[in-house]
Design an enzyme around this catalytic site. Structure first.
Site, PDB file in Angstrom:
ATOM      1  N   SER A 288       0.816  -1.092   0.087  1.00  0.00           N
ATOM      2  CA  SER A 288      -0.126  -0.095   0.078  1.00  0.00           C
ATOM      3  C   SER A 288       0.806   1.239   0.043  1.00  0.00           C
ATOM      4  O   SER A 288       0.484   2.504  -0.736  1.00  0.00           O
ATOM      5  CB  SER A 288      -0.833  -0.008   1.270  1.00  0.00           C
ATOM      6  N   THR A 289       1.966   1.425   0.675  1.00  0.00           N
ATOM      7  CA  THR A 289       3.015   2.375   0.656  1.00  0.00           C
ATOM      8  C   THR A 289       3.697   2.641  -0.926  1.00  0.00           C
ATOM      9  O   THR A 289       3.684   3.664  -1.164  1.00  0.00           O
ATOM     10  CB  THR A 289       3.982   2.424   1.649  1.00  0.00           C
TER      11      THR A 289
ATOM     12  N   LYS B  10       9.829  -8.253   5.617  1.00  0.00           N
ATOM     13  CA  LYS B  10       8.881  -8.201   4.487  1.00  0.00           C
ATOM     14  C   LYS B  10       8.105  -9.286   4.016  1.00  0.00           C
ATOM     15  O   LYS B  10       8.617 -10.334   4.447  1.00  0.00           O
ATOM     16  CB  LYS B  10       9.853  -7.519   3.316  1.00  0.00           C
TER      17      LYS B  10
ATOM     18  N   ALA C 286       8.139  -1.998   4.069  1.00  0.00           N
ATOM     19  CA  ALA C 286       8.329  -3.055   4.892  1.00  0.00           C
ATOM     20  C   ALA C 286       7.308  -3.328   6.043  1.00  0.00           C
ATOM     21  O   ALA C 286       6.548  -2.460   6.467  1.00  0.00           O
ATOM     22  CB  ALA C 286       9.799  -2.670   5.741  1.00  0.00           C
TER      23      ALA C 286
ATOM     24  N   GLU D 294      10.495  -9.618  -4.564  1.00  0.00           N
ATOM     25  CA  GLU D 294      11.138  -8.204  -3.795  1.00  0.00           C
ATOM     26  C   GLU D 294      12.507  -8.465  -3.734  1.00  0.00           C
ATOM     27  O   GLU D 294      13.563  -7.570  -3.814  1.00  0.00           O
ATOM     28  CB  GLU D 294      10.601  -7.786  -2.636  1.00  0.00           C
TER      29      GLU D 294
ATOM     30  N   LYS E  95       6.398   1.208  11.897  1.00  0.00           N
ATOM     31  CA  LYS E  95       7.020  -0.132  11.247  1.00  0.00           C
ATOM     32  C   LYS E  95       8.566   0.009  11.925  1.00  0.00           C
ATOM     33  O   LYS E  95       9.005  -1.175  11.652  1.00  0.00           O
ATOM     34  CB  LYS E  95       7.183   0.081   9.760  1.00  0.00           C
TER      35      LYS E  95
ATOM     36  N   GLY F 273       2.508  -8.758   2.065  1.00  0.00           N
ATOM     37  CA  GLY F 273       1.829  -8.822   0.831  1.00  0.00           C
ATOM     38  C   GLY F 273       2.162 -10.040   0.043  1.00  0.00           C
ATOM     39  O   GLY F 273       1.827 -10.076  -1.099  1.00  0.00           O
TER      40      GLY F 273
END
Ligand code: 5RP
Length: 218
Positions: free
Chosen positions: A30-31, A94, A83, A103, A121, A97
Site C-alpha cells: 500500500s505504501t 517483508k 516493509a 522483492e 514500522k 503482501g
C-alpha cells in the site's frame, strides 16, 4: 496525519531519489502504491520500471509506465519498497503482501534500496510481525516442522498463492537476535524459496514518516 497520509508523504519523499533516464525498481504494497501513483507524474522523465509483483506491474501499466522484465535489465539505480518492520540497522521483515521472493531478487540487483515506512514500522528488534516464508507447496509440512525446531510457530496463510505459485508460512514468536544468521538458516531448509528477512541485503536508506515530517536514516 493518519497512517495513510504518512504512507503518502513518505512515498512522495522517495520520488526525489528517482533520477531522469533510469529504470526504477518498484516494490509492492500500500505504501508503494502511493509511490507508483506519484511516479506516474514523472513517467516521461524515466525509462520505465522493473516490478516485484503482478499487482505492482498492473498498477504501473495502468499509469502508462513501461515495465521491463528484470532479465532485460543489467542494473537498477534504485529499488523503492515498503516493509513490515525495520530496525535502526536497516534490517527488515517483508512479505506481508506475499511478494517477498521477487522483492528480494529486484532488491539484489539495485545499487540502492530505499525503504519507505511510517513510524509504526520502526522497531528495536524484528519478530513481532510474523516472519513470512515462501514455501514450495509439497514441502509445507516438512518446512513447518523445521521452523518449529528453530523455535517458531508457523501458521499456514490460508487461501494465499504467491505470484510464483507457492504458499506462505507466517512464523510467529521467533526471537530474531541475529537476523543475518536466521535469514541464512531458514533459506537453507529444503523447500523454502525465501524468507522475509532482509538483513543480508538490507536497506541503504530508510525514509520514515511520523506525525510531523519524513525523516531520513542512512
Ligand atoms: C509486500 C511487502 C510490503 O512491502 C510490506 O508488506 C509493507 O506493505 P505496506 O506498505 O502495505 O504496509 O513486503 O510483500
Amino acid at each position: 496525519m493518519d497512517q495513510n497520509q504518512k504512507k503518502e508523504a513518505v512515498a512522495n519523499a522517495a520520488l526525489k531519489f528517482v533520477k531522469p533516464d533510469t529504470i526504477v525498481g518498484v516494490g509492492t504494497g500500500s505504501t508503494v502504491n502511493y509511490f507508483i501513483d506519484g511516479l506516474a507524474a514523472m513517467k516521461n522523465e524515466i525509462n520505465g520500471a522493473v516490478s516485484s509483483s503482478k499487482a505492482s506491474t498492473q498498477r504501473l501499466k495502468d499509469h502508462g509506465i513501461h515495465v521491463y522484465e528484470l532479465n532485460e535489465v543489467d542494473e537498477l539505480d534504485i529499488y523503492i519498497d515498503g516493509a513490515d518492520e525495520v530496525t535502526e540497522h536497516k534490517h527488515m521483515i517483508k512479505g506481508g503482501g506475499a511478494a517477498l521472493t521477487q522483492e528480494k531478487i529486484v532488491a539484489a540487483v539495485a545499487r540502492q534500496f530505499i525503504c519507505i515506512v511510517d513510524d509504526t514500522k520502526r522497531v528495536p528488534l524484528l519478530g513481532k510481525f510474523p516472519l513470512p516464508v515462501e514455501v514450495i507447496p509439497m514441502g509445507r509440512s516438512y518446512v513447518a516442522r523445521e521452523l518449529v525446531r528453530l523455535g517458531g510457530d508457523p501458521v499456514y496463510r490460508q487461501g494465499v498463492v504467491t505470484d510464483n505459485s507457492n504458499v506462505i508460512l507466517d512464523v510467529h514468536n521467533l526471537d530474531i537476535l541475529d537476523p543475518r544468521e536466521l535469514e541464512a538458516k531458514i533459506n537453507n531448509i529444503a523447500g523454502v524459496v525465501t524468507n522475509g528477512l532482509f538483513a543480508r541485503r538490507g536497506a541503504d536508506i530508510v525514509l520514515c514518516a511520523d506525525e510531523n515530517e519524513v525523516r531520513q536514516f542512512g
